[in-house]
Design an enzyme around this catalytic site. Sequence first.
Site: not given
Ligand SMILES: *Cc1c(COP(=O)(O)O)cnc(C)c1O
Length: 363
Positions: A101, A171, A195
């Site tokens: 990511w 993030d 998540k």
């Molecule tokens: C799942 C995830 C993403 C991507 O998320 P989307 O909503 O599918 O774009 C980005 N960063 C992390 C840390 C993730 O776990």
Amino acid sequence: MSRIYNFSAGPAVLPEEVLKEAADEMLDYRGCGMSVMEMSHRSKMFEEIINTAEADLRDLMGIPSGYKVLFLQGGASQQFAMVPMNFMKNKVADYIITGQWAKKAFSEAKLYGVANAVASSADKTFSYIPDCSDLPISENADYVYICENNTIYGTKFKTLPNTKGKPLVADISSCFLSEPVEVEKYAMLYGGAQKNVGPAGVVIAIIREDMITEEVLPGTPTMLRYKTHADAASLYNTPPAYGIYMCGKVFQWLKRKGGLEAMKEYNEKKAKLLYDFLDQSQMFKGTVEKKDRSLMNVPFITGDADLDALFIKESKAAGLENLKGHRSVGGMRASIYNAMPMAGVEKLVTFMEDFEKKNCRKP
Ligand SMILES: *Cc1c(COP(=O)(O)O)cnc(C)c1O
């Protein structure tokens, strides 16, 4: 009705209480004669839903008044572009590469300016967090970027990087609300809801107000400017209304549970049970350096692809689902987010013990 234990990394398990409440309110939300999906996002009813959600989130995380809370769309992945488009005033940013990511965010930033990889753990398949106490931070970096919890590899920053005064952007998709956070240490935190917070379709961004300006890269679409959404209190256009409503319910559930301190304690207990088992097992092995282990995502392997496949098949049959590791790393991964009850982790560990006994190679 029978519910499984869902160890998926995302979309992931939601609290049963929340799902039941939503079911009860589905046809007639609090006497208004319609569901939340059917109401105007400009109605009093919805205004109260979004305002309460924001107030509860601020309360849970202790978000200071100088920060905006934005409910956005496009997934966490859209932030990979929005961050540079909005923050790259000097067209320079530093990225710490701790997994897929972070790598994706880094590649996206390169479309807009100079992105530097100032640290990386790629040399050991992202199984650790690099030392970030004295990085070669660029003189004119607009921000330093991290992926705080690495969903795929199961690592987490236990100390934030020394950004040498540059704004920190994180993030936090897979550790959102899993433990208390010092929001003041960040210029921006963001995460996709699916998540640990709610359903897919909502991204929550918490941004320090001085970061939100008119001065964005030329050509940045109106919808991709933080200012657009900040000025309109996340109601510039139709927001992901039902998702926000569900997030709001999760926030209230977390408050009833005692807030983020209590969640941290609970999450630590759950993770300890699993990690302790892994550490004494002859068959299963955790793949992450102990000091960097995530509380949320726990990858593990047997070291034998056939045994891994058998484990995934048999665990599914036992009601323990989505334990297959990410397609890029193989093996197994148990995501044990806030809404995964202790009973789920206990059942997993018991299953692993039994599996090990049944399948251990005779000497
Ligand atoms: C799942 C995830 C993403 C991507 O998320 P989307 O909503 O599918 O774009 C980005 N960063 C992390 C840390 C993730 O776990």
